[in-house]
Every structure is written in C-alpha cells, then in structure tokens.
Design a protein around this motif. Structure first.
Motif, PDB file in Angstrom:
ATOM      1  N   ASN A   1      -8.796  -4.421  -7.325  1.00 47.28           N
ATOM      2  CA  ASN A   1      -8.761  -4.032  -6.106  1.00 47.28           C
ATOM      3  C   ASN A   1      -8.122  -2.619  -6.045  1.00 47.28           C
ATOM      4  O   ASN A   1      -6.923  -2.328  -6.210  1.00 47.28           O
ATOM      5  CB  ASN A   1      -7.729  -4.962  -5.706  1.00 47.28           C
ATOM      6  CG  ASN A   1      -7.563  -4.826  -3.889  1.00 47.28           C
ATOM      7  OD1 ASN A   1      -7.640  -3.791  -3.658  1.00 47.28           O
ATOM      8  ND2 ASN A   1      -7.180  -5.703  -3.186  1.00 47.28           N
TER       9      ASN A   1
ATOM     10  N   TRP B   1      -7.523  -0.512  -3.560  1.00 45.16           N
ATOM     11  CA  TRP B   1      -6.422  -0.358  -2.508  1.00 45.16           C
ATOM     12  C   TRP B   1      -5.231  -0.725  -3.018  1.00 45.16           C
ATOM     13  O   TRP B   1      -4.174  -0.164  -2.705  1.00 45.16           O
ATOM     14  CB  TRP B   1      -6.857  -0.913  -1.090  1.00 45.16           C
ATOM     15  CG  TRP B   1      -8.188  -0.409  -0.662  1.00 45.16           C
ATOM     16  CD1 TRP B   1      -9.363  -1.046  -0.688  1.00 45.16           C
ATOM     17  CD2 TRP B   1      -8.482   1.006  -0.464  1.00 45.16           C
ATOM     18  NE1 TRP B   1     -10.199  -0.190  -0.149  1.00 45.16           N
ATOM     19  CE2 TRP B   1      -9.796   1.108   0.113  1.00 45.16           C
ATOM     20  CE3 TRP B   1      -7.820   2.193  -0.074  1.00 45.16           C
ATOM     21  CZ2 TRP B   1     -10.436   2.248   0.583  1.00 45.16           C
ATOM     22  CZ3 TRP B   1      -8.385   3.228   0.106  1.00 45.16           C
ATOM     23  CH2 TRP B   1      -9.669   3.300   0.357  1.00 45.16           C
ATOM     24  N   GLU B   2      -4.964  -1.920  -3.636  1.00 49.40           N
ATOM     25  CA  GLU B   2      -3.844  -2.407  -3.829  1.00 49.40           C
ATOM     26  C   GLU B   2      -3.049  -1.609  -5.030  1.00 49.40           C
ATOM     27  O   GLU B   2      -1.931  -1.513  -5.133  1.00 49.40           O
ATOM     28  CB  GLU B   2      -4.099  -3.952  -4.520  1.00 49.40           C
ATOM     29  CG  GLU B   2      -2.613  -4.576  -4.859  1.00 49.40           C
ATOM     30  CD  GLU B   2      -2.949  -5.966  -5.545  1.00 49.40           C
ATOM     31  OE1 GLU B   2      -2.299  -6.207  -6.436  1.00 49.40           O
ATOM     32  OE2 GLU B   2      -3.936  -6.782  -5.018  1.00 49.40           O
TER      33      GLU B   2
ATOM     34  N   LEU C   1      -3.772   1.570  -5.491  1.00 51.64           N
ATOM     35  CA  LEU C   1      -3.145   2.781  -4.874  1.00 51.64           C
ATOM     36  C   LEU C   1      -1.721   2.731  -4.238  1.00 51.64           C
ATOM     37  O   LEU C   1      -0.901   3.637  -4.349  1.00 51.64           O
ATOM     38  CB  LEU C   1      -4.056   3.394  -3.761  1.00 51.64           C
ATOM     39  CG  LEU C   1      -5.262   4.181  -4.254  1.00 51.64           C
ATOM     40  CD1 LEU C   1      -6.438   4.451  -3.269  1.00 51.64           C
ATOM     41  CD2 LEU C   1      -4.909   5.664  -5.052  1.00 51.64           C
ATOM     42  N   GLU C   2      -1.628   1.493  -3.454  1.00 51.48           N
ATOM     43  CA  GLU C   2      -0.430   1.136  -2.852  1.00 51.48           C
ATOM     44  C   GLU C   2       0.516   1.025  -3.713  1.00 51.48           C
ATOM     45  O   GLU C   2       1.567   1.468  -3.525  1.00 51.48           O
ATOM     46  CB  GLU C   2      -0.673  -0.130  -1.954  1.00 51.48           C
ATOM     47  CG  GLU C   2       0.626  -0.268  -1.199  1.00 51.48           C
ATOM     48  CD  GLU C   2       0.504  -1.471   0.011  1.00 51.48           C
ATOM     49  OE1 GLU C   2       1.486  -1.973   0.317  1.00 51.48           O
ATOM     50  OE2 GLU C   2      -0.672  -1.808   0.281  1.00 51.48           O
ATOM     51  N   ARG C   3       0.434   0.471  -4.970  1.00 47.62           N
ATOM     52  CA  ARG C   3       1.484   0.216  -5.912  1.00 47.62           C
ATOM     53  C   ARG C   3       1.885   1.584  -6.487  1.00 47.62           C
ATOM     54  O   ARG C   3       3.006   1.774  -6.867  1.00 47.62           O
ATOM     55  CB  ARG C   3       1.032  -0.688  -7.271  1.00 47.62           C
ATOM     56  CG  ARG C   3       0.940  -2.421  -6.593  1.00 47.62           C
ATOM     57  CD  ARG C   3       0.565  -2.972  -7.919  1.00 47.62           C
ATOM     58  NE  ARG C   3       0.676  -4.441  -7.426  1.00 47.62           N
ATOM     59  CZ  ARG C   3       1.927  -5.142  -7.889  1.00 47.62           C
ATOM     60  NH1 ARG C   3       2.777  -4.468  -8.516  1.00 47.62           N
ATOM     61  NH2 ARG C   3       2.031  -6.391  -7.621  1.00 47.62           N
TER      62      ARG C   3
ATOM     63  N   GLU D   1       1.044   4.778  -5.177  1.00 46.66           N
ATOM     64  CA  GLU D   1       1.727   5.906  -4.394  1.00 46.66           C
ATOM     65  C   GLU D   1       2.820   5.350  -3.140  1.00 46.66           C
ATOM     66  O   GLU D   1       3.302   6.054  -2.510  1.00 46.66           O
ATOM     67  CB  GLU D   1       0.559   6.295  -3.310  1.00 46.66           C
ATOM     68  CG  GLU D   1      -0.919   6.963  -4.347  1.00 46.66           C
ATOM     69  CD  GLU D   1      -0.271   8.403  -4.849  1.00 46.66           C
ATOM     70  OE1 GLU D   1       0.304   9.064  -4.252  1.00 46.66           O
ATOM     71  OE2 GLU D   1      -0.628   8.590  -5.870  1.00 46.66           O
ATOM     72  N   GLY D   2       2.881   4.021  -3.015  1.00 46.95           N
ATOM     73  CA  GLY D   2       3.670   3.532  -2.054  1.00 46.95           C
ATOM     74  C   GLY D   2       2.836   3.069  -0.749  1.00 46.95           C
ATOM     75  O   GLY D   2       1.629   3.302  -0.742  1.00 46.95           O
ATOM     76  N   PRO D   3       3.487   2.470   0.177  1.00 46.56           N
ATOM     77  CA  PRO D   3       2.848   2.243   1.370  1.00 46.56           C
ATOM     78  C   PRO D   3       2.119   3.079   2.188  1.00 46.56           C
ATOM     79  O   PRO D   3       1.305   2.747   3.091  1.00 46.56           O
ATOM     80  CB  PRO D   3       3.915   1.091   2.182  1.00 46.56           C
ATOM     81  CG  PRO D   3       5.136   1.420   1.678  1.00 46.56           C
ATOM     82  CD  PRO D   3       4.816   2.059   0.042  1.00 46.56           C
ATOM     83  N   LEU D   4       2.559   4.462   2.009  1.00 50.22           N
ATOM     84  CA  LEU D   4       2.141   5.321   2.801  1.00 50.22           C
ATOM     85  C   LEU D   4       1.083   6.245   2.095  1.00 50.22           C
ATOM     86  O   LEU D   4       0.933   7.738   2.512  1.00 50.22           O
ATOM     87  CB  LEU D   4       3.130   6.414   3.262  1.00 50.22           C
ATOM     88  CG  LEU D   4       4.316   5.439   4.232  1.00 50.22           C
ATOM     89  CD1 LEU D   4       5.504   6.378   4.390  1.00 50.22           C
ATOM     90  CD2 LEU D   4       3.740   5.003   5.267  1.00 50.22           C
ATOM     91  N   TYR D   5       0.213   5.756   1.345  1.00 51.81           N
ATOM     92  CA  TYR D   5      -0.607   6.531   0.324  1.00 51.81           C
ATOM     93  C   TYR D   5      -1.791   7.098   1.183  1.00 51.81           C
ATOM     94  O   TYR D   5      -2.220   8.331   0.577  1.00 51.81           O
ATOM     95  CB  TYR D   5      -1.119   5.702  -0.824  1.00 51.81           C
ATOM     96  CG  TYR D   5      -2.034   4.758  -0.334  1.00 51.81           C
ATOM     97  CD1 TYR D   5      -3.404   4.803  -0.123  1.00 51.81           C
ATOM     98  CD2 TYR D   5      -1.582   3.461   0.059  1.00 51.81           C
ATOM     99  CE1 TYR D   5      -4.225   3.761   0.365  1.00 51.81           C
ATOM    100  CE2 TYR D   5      -2.416   2.280   0.394  1.00 51.81           C
ATOM    101  CZ  TYR D   5      -3.854   2.574   0.729  1.00 51.81           C
ATOM    102  OH  TYR D   5      -4.666   1.621   1.071  1.00 51.81           O
ATOM    103  N   LYS D   6      -1.921   6.897   2.407  1.00 49.22           N
ATOM    104  CA  LYS D   6      -3.087   7.517   3.130  1.00 49.22           C
ATOM    105  C   LYS D   6      -2.781   8.674   3.628  1.00 49.22           C
ATOM    106  O   LYS D   6      -1.989   9.246   4.037  1.00 49.22           O
ATOM    107  CB  LYS D   6      -3.444   6.494   4.321  1.00 49.22           C
ATOM    108  CG  LYS D   6      -3.891   5.221   3.896  1.00 49.22           C
ATOM    109  CD  LYS D   6      -4.289   4.100   5.216  1.00 49.22           C
ATOM    110  CE  LYS D   6      -4.678   3.086   4.847  1.00 49.22           C
ATOM    111  NZ  LYS D   6      -4.962   1.972   5.653  1.00 49.22           N
TER     112      LYS D   6
END
Length: 90
Positions: free
Chosen positions: A76, A78-79, A81-83, A85-90
C-alpha cells in the motif's frame, strides 16, 4: 527405410579402440548376430540416444507466507508514504 528409397551398403574402414572391439566381440558372441549386424545395431542405439534431448526439470518457485512486514504493508504505497513523510505528505 523410406518407401521408394533403395538400400545401399556403405563400406568403410574403421579403427576401433581395444576396449570397444572387446565389447563388440562379446556382444557378437552373446547375441549370435554377425559383427556387421552388431556394429550397426550399437551405432543406431547410440545415435538415437544422442539425438534425444535430456529432460529438463522445470524451474519452480515456491511462495511462502511471511506474515506482516515490520513497519507496515509495503504493498500500500499511500500508507508507506504516510509513514515516511507523516500525515501531511501531500
């Protein structure tokens, strides 16, 4: 022999190694065939064996269940990237 073809003997001189000559003579005695018949039969068998490809064992990969990966599911993106970069990776 193929239909319509004709049979022609080919005469040739062959020099045999001592061990081959001994084995042929033993086969002549064992089989009761002539030397010519024995040589031709042995050559046919040897040539047939050399023409057949050796069977190849198929290459197989066996998958094993490894369970969950440490740090999350890397399938996954997206999961992952979140791990990283953190929750603000977008």
């Amino acid at each position: 022999m193929m239909p319509g073809s004709y049979h022609q003997d080919v005469r040739t001189t062959l020099t045999l190694d001592d061990d081959v000559a001994s084995k042929l003579q033993a086969e002549v005695r064992r089989s009761g065939q002539t030397f010519k018949q024995t040589v031709n039969e042995c050559l046919r068998l040897g040539l047939q064996t050399r023409q057949k490809p050796k069977p190849v064992k198929p290459f197989r990969i066996r998958a094993k269940e490894r369970g969950l990966r440490i740090g999350g599911d890397y399938d996954n993106a997206w999961e992952l990237l979140e791990r990283l970069e953190g929750p603000l990776y977008k």
